[in-house]
Design a protein around this motif. Structure first.
Motif, PDB file in Angstrom:
ATOM      1  N   THR A  96      10.986   5.690  -4.104  1.00 53.30           N
ATOM      2  CA  THR A  96      11.415   5.203  -5.439  1.00 53.30           C
ATOM      3  C   THR A  96      12.337   3.997  -5.084  1.00 53.30           C
ATOM      4  O   THR A  96      13.001   3.867  -3.922  1.00 53.30           O
ATOM      5  CB  THR A  96      12.469   6.265  -6.200  1.00 53.30           C
ATOM      6  N   PRO A  97      12.304   3.137  -5.982  1.00 51.17           N
ATOM      7  CA  PRO A  97      12.942   1.769  -5.772  1.00 51.17           C
ATOM      8  C   PRO A  97      14.475   1.916  -5.168  1.00 51.17           C
ATOM      9  O   PRO A  97      15.122   2.814  -5.785  1.00 51.17           O
ATOM     10  CB  PRO A  97      12.910   0.890  -7.024  1.00 51.17           C
ATOM     11  N   ALA A  98      14.937   1.188  -4.037  1.00 54.01           N
ATOM     12  CA  ALA A  98      16.163   1.347  -3.759  1.00 54.01           C
ATOM     13  C   ALA A  98      16.848  -0.047  -3.449  1.00 54.01           C
ATOM     14  O   ALA A  98      16.392  -0.971  -3.156  1.00 54.01           O
ATOM     15  CB  ALA A  98      16.131   2.362  -2.645  1.00 54.01           C
ATOM     16  N   ALA A  99      17.928  -0.070  -2.969  1.00 57.02           N
ATOM     17  CA  ALA A  99      18.650  -1.163  -2.740  1.00 57.02           C
ATOM     18  C   ALA A  99      20.057  -1.086  -1.957  1.00 57.02           C
ATOM     19  O   ALA A  99      20.900   0.025  -2.047  1.00 57.02           O
ATOM     20  CB  ALA A  99      19.339  -1.901  -4.038  1.00 57.02           C
ATOM     21  N   MET A 100      20.392  -2.021  -0.913  1.00 58.31           N
ATOM     22  CA  MET A 100      21.652  -2.016  -0.291  1.00 58.31           C
ATOM     23  C   MET A 100      22.596  -2.572  -1.355  1.00 58.31           C
ATOM     24  O   MET A 100      22.304  -3.400  -2.256  1.00 58.31           O
ATOM     25  CB  MET A 100      21.505  -2.948   0.790  1.00 58.31           C
ATOM     26  N   GLY A 115       0.901  -1.305  -0.067  1.00 57.20           N
ATOM     27  CA  GLY A 115       0.118   0.008  -0.151  1.00 57.20           C
ATOM     28  C   GLY A 115       0.626   1.229  -0.210  1.00 57.20           C
ATOM     29  O   GLY A 115       0.343   2.313   0.089  1.00 57.20           O
ATOM     30  N   LEU A 116       2.045   1.229   0.183  1.00 55.22           N
ATOM     31  CA  LEU A 116       2.869   2.305   0.161  1.00 55.22           C
ATOM     32  C   LEU A 116       3.563   2.562  -1.253  1.00 55.22           C
ATOM     33  O   LEU A 116       4.074   1.907  -1.801  1.00 55.22           O
ATOM     34  CB  LEU A 116       4.071   2.303   0.923  1.00 55.22           C
ATOM     35  N   GLU A 117       2.857   3.922  -1.939  1.00 55.38           N
ATOM     36  CA  GLU A 117       3.402   4.137  -3.225  1.00 55.38           C
ATOM     37  C   GLU A 117       4.810   4.412  -3.528  1.00 55.38           C
ATOM     38  O   GLU A 117       5.316   4.882  -2.505  1.00 55.38           O
ATOM     39  CB  GLU A 117       2.330   5.331  -3.626  1.00 55.38           C
ATOM     40  N   SER A 118       5.225   4.075  -4.649  1.00 52.96           N
ATOM     41  CA  SER A 118       6.635   4.329  -4.974  1.00 52.96           C
ATOM     42  C   SER A 118       6.848   5.391  -5.941  1.00 52.96           C
ATOM     43  O   SER A 118       8.209   5.820  -6.078  1.00 52.96           O
ATOM     44  CB  SER A 118       7.218   3.254  -5.318  1.00 52.96           C
ATOM     45  N   GLY A 119       5.964   5.553  -6.668  1.00 55.09           N
ATOM     46  CA  GLY A 119       6.116   6.661  -7.846  1.00 55.09           C
ATOM     47  C   GLY A 119       6.388   5.955  -9.040  1.00 55.09           C
ATOM     48  O   GLY A 119       7.097   6.625 -10.225  1.00 55.09           O
ATOM     49  N   CYS A 120       6.915   4.655  -8.998  1.00 54.70           N
ATOM     50  CA  CYS A 120       7.621   4.002  -9.979  1.00 54.70           C
ATOM     51  C   CYS A 120       6.745   2.969 -10.707  1.00 54.70           C
ATOM     52  O   CYS A 120       6.163   2.096  -9.617  1.00 54.70           O
ATOM     53  CB  CYS A 120       8.985   3.251  -9.536  1.00 54.70           C
ATOM     54  N   ARG A 121       6.824   2.613 -11.923  1.00 54.41           N
ATOM     55  CA  ARG A 121       5.851   1.744 -12.522  1.00 54.41           C
ATOM     56  C   ARG A 121       6.513   0.284 -12.486  1.00 54.41           C
ATOM     57  O   ARG A 121       5.972  -0.636 -13.092  1.00 54.41           O
ATOM     58  CB  ARG A 121       5.118   2.147 -13.795  1.00 54.41           C
ATOM     59  N   HIS A 122       7.888   0.064 -12.307  1.00 53.00           N
ATOM     60  CA  HIS A 122       8.764  -1.009 -12.566  1.00 53.00           C
ATOM     61  C   HIS A 122       8.902  -1.892 -11.241  1.00 53.00           C
ATOM     62  O   HIS A 122       8.724  -3.369 -11.469  1.00 53.00           O
ATOM     63  CB  HIS A 122      10.072  -0.473 -13.007  1.00 53.00           C
ATOM     64  N   ALA A 162      11.674   9.150   4.356  1.00 52.27           N
ATOM     65  CA  ALA A 162      11.817  10.750   4.255  1.00 52.27           C
ATOM     66  C   ALA A 162      13.270  11.048   4.585  1.00 52.27           C
ATOM     67  O   ALA A 162      13.422  12.336   4.195  1.00 52.27           O
ATOM     68  CB  ALA A 162      10.638  11.446   5.423  1.00 52.27           C
ATOM     69  N   ALA A 163      13.972  10.300   5.417  1.00 53.86           N
ATOM     70  CA  ALA A 163      15.345  10.707   5.672  1.00 53.86           C
ATOM     71  C   ALA A 163      16.189  10.441   4.907  1.00 53.86           C
ATOM     72  O   ALA A 163      17.178  10.862   4.692  1.00 53.86           O
ATOM     73  CB  ALA A 163      15.519  10.127   7.108  1.00 53.86           C
ATOM     74  N   ARG A 164      16.206   9.357   4.147  1.00 53.87           N
ATOM     75  CA  ARG A 164      17.215   8.960   3.474  1.00 53.87           C
ATOM     76  C   ARG A 164      17.762   9.397   2.295  1.00 53.87           C
ATOM     77  O   ARG A 164      16.887  10.240   1.612  1.00 53.87           O
ATOM     78  CB  ARG A 164      17.050   7.047   2.983  1.00 53.87           C
ATOM     79  N   ASN A 165      18.778   9.578   1.877  1.00 46.36           N
ATOM     80  CA  ASN A 165      19.705  10.262   0.726  1.00 46.36           C
ATOM     81  C   ASN A 165      19.292  11.742   1.071  1.00 46.36           C
ATOM     82  O   ASN A 165      19.380  12.591   0.002  1.00 46.36           O
ATOM     83  CB  ASN A 165      19.161   9.559  -0.556  1.00 46.36           C
ATOM     84  N   THR A 166      19.155  12.241   2.010  1.00 41.40           N
ATOM     85  CA  THR A 166      18.959  13.741   2.262  1.00 41.40           C
ATOM     86  C   THR A 166      20.065  14.313   3.206  1.00 41.40           C
ATOM     87  O   THR A 166      19.963  15.469   3.133  1.00 41.40           O
ATOM     88  CB  THR A 166      17.548  13.997   3.165  1.00 41.40           C
ATOM     89  N   GLY A 167      20.862  13.365   3.695  1.00 38.94           N
ATOM     90  CA  GLY A 167      21.980  14.087   4.579  1.00 38.94           C
ATOM     91  C   GLY A 167      21.383  14.042   5.886  1.00 38.94           C
ATOM     92  O   GLY A 167      22.227  14.100   6.870  1.00 38.94           O
ATOM     93  N   HIS A 168      20.267  13.625   6.331  1.00 33.49           N
ATOM     94  CA  HIS A 168      19.627  13.341   7.668  1.00 33.49           C
ATOM     95  C   HIS A 168      19.326  12.046   7.862  1.00 33.49           C
ATOM     96  O   HIS A 168      18.664  11.821   9.183  1.00 33.49           O
ATOM     97  CB  HIS A 168      18.618  14.402   7.838  1.00 33.49           C
ATOM     98  N   GLY A 169      19.409  11.040   7.199  1.00 32.80           N
ATOM     99  CA  GLY A 169      19.243   9.693   7.369  1.00 32.80           C
ATOM    100  C   GLY A 169      20.200   8.878   6.648  1.00 32.80           C
ATOM    101  O   GLY A 169      21.385   9.195   6.011  1.00 32.80           O
ATOM    102  N   PRO A 170      19.940   7.594   6.628  1.00 35.06           N
ATOM    103  CA  PRO A 170      20.872   6.798   5.797  1.00 35.06           C
ATOM    104  C   PRO A 170      20.870   6.953   4.232  1.00 35.06           C
ATOM    105  O   PRO A 170      19.865   7.455   3.816  1.00 35.06           O
ATOM    106  CB  PRO A 170      20.068   5.212   5.940  1.00 35.06           C
ATOM    107  N   TRP A 171      21.944   6.456   3.645  1.00 32.09           N
ATOM    108  CA  TRP A 171      22.220   6.559   2.247  1.00 32.09           C
ATOM    109  C   TRP A 171      21.862   5.142   1.770  1.00 32.09           C
ATOM    110  O   TRP A 171      22.424   4.185   2.210  1.00 32.09           O
ATOM    111  CB  TRP A 171      23.644   7.166   1.927  1.00 32.09           C
ATOM    112  N   ILE A 172      21.367   5.210   0.568  1.00 33.47           N
ATOM    113  CA  ILE A 172      21.153   3.988  -0.113  1.00 33.47           C
ATOM    114  C   ILE A 172      21.183   4.185  -1.546  1.00 33.47           C
ATOM    115  O   ILE A 172      20.860   5.197  -2.091  1.00 33.47           O
ATOM    116  CB  ILE A 172      19.650   3.520   0.331  1.00 33.47           C
ATOM    117  N   ALA A 201      11.928  11.396  -7.878  1.00 40.24           N
ATOM    118  CA  ALA A 201      12.001  12.072  -6.625  1.00 40.24           C
ATOM    119  C   ALA A 201      11.201  11.635  -5.405  1.00 40.24           C
ATOM    120  O   ALA A 201      11.507  12.255  -4.227  1.00 40.24           O
ATOM    121  CB  ALA A 201      11.637  13.634  -6.933  1.00 40.24           C
ATOM    122  N   HIS A 202      10.336  10.586  -5.680  1.00 34.48           N
ATOM    123  CA  HIS A 202       9.467  10.153  -4.704  1.00 34.48           C
ATOM    124  C   HIS A 202      10.371   9.443  -3.652  1.00 34.48           C
ATOM    125  O   HIS A 202      11.440   8.832  -3.960  1.00 34.48           O
ATOM    126  CB  HIS A 202       8.661   8.920  -5.383  1.00 34.48           C
TER     127      HIS A 202
END
Length: 273
Positions: A96-100, A38-45, A172-182, A92-93
């Motif tokens: 958006t899909p992400a990975a370690m 149910g959490l939207e991603s903004g991505c169709r892939h 909300a925090a990741r890849n902003t400088g205020h949370g984890p990078w991924i 920018a969502h």
């Protein structure tokens, strides 16, 4: 390198959101950042699409661009994968899909490595205990909420609600400088990866594990990291994953070993050098 690898989705009816691949010179392992339903991603892939393409681009870059550092290869691969989304995806969502990412390659007489996120690279050293790298993008601000998730009943509405709160907070925090990078859509994330070199002469081999496979040691305590790399070297990654699955089945209510998911995608790779 001589490489053995194995992977399993968390359930037979689910697609595996991990990805592992190798050549004689390089290896990559990605663990997709799964989202609550149910959490939207903004991505169709979707996540599986993302990890496979990022993994292939990264492996190609690592093998044909020795002039680029391994972090620069990841940055290039993120940019190339982002371009494949096309204009119909909102990169920018925050979800958006992400990975370690775990990656390593031969570089002269050394092994060059990179780890970003909570997947692990384990150096199987000839002298001394294994050296464990990774889990380097913690989110301290969300730790209390994450433990609250673990304390609830699996499958309950309370757990689902808390899991959603945690997922939204970390995204909300990741890849902003205020949370984890991924690894997601921003090539800048590669700058925050843990990188380095180790002499090949110091190694028996190297292992890469998604957090689902790393449960062998860091969640279920089925053995030390020395036990884990010995098992990987002697019996192979599939055997390590089988032991993780047996532990998960013995504790489906997550009571003995509190965790966010009873089962998780699990991938492991061992390379002799």
């Amino acid at each position: 390198m001589q490489v053995d690898l194995a992977g399993e989705p968390r359930r037979p009816d689910r697609v595996n959101e991990d990805f592992a691949a190798a050549s004689p010179e390089a290896l990559v392992l990605l663990d997709g950042s799964s989202s609550p339903a149910g959490l939207e991603s903004g991505c169709r892939h979707g996540i599986a699409w993302y990890v496979r393409r990022l993994g292939v681009h990264l492996l190609a870059r690592m093998t044909d661009r020795s002039d680029r550092s391994i972090a620069e290869c990841l940055s290039d691969a993120i940019a190339e994968t982002a371009a494949l989304h096309g204009g119909r995806c909102d990169l920018a969502h925050p979800n958006t899909p992400a990975a370690m990412v775990v990656a390593a390659r031969l570089h002269g007489g050394s092994l060059e490595y990179l780890v970003l996120g909570d997947s692990l690279l384990v150096l199987h050293l000839k002298d001394g205990p294994p050296r464990v790298l990774g889990d380097n993008q913690r989110f301290p601000a969300g730790e209390t909420l994450r433990r609250q998730v673990w304390a609830t009943v699996p499958g309950s509405a309370e757990r689902a609600a808390l899991h959603m709160q945690y997922a939204i907070a970390v995204r909300a925090a990741r890849n902003t400088g205020h949370g984890p990078w991924i690894a997601a859509a921003s090539p800048r994330a590669a700058e925050h990866a843990e990188t380095g070199f180790v002499k090949l002469g110091d190694l028996h081999g190297v292992a890469a594990l998604s957090d689902g496979a790393a449960r062998f040691t860091d969640r279920f305590d089925l053995g030390s990291w020395a036990d884990a790399v010995r098992l990987l070297a002697e019996s192979g990654p599939a055997e390590l994953i089988a032991r993780v699955r047996a532990a998960e089945r013995s504790d489906v209510d997550c009571e003995r070993w509190p965790r966010g998911k009873a089962h998780d995608d699990a991938s492991a790779l061992y390379a002799r050098v």
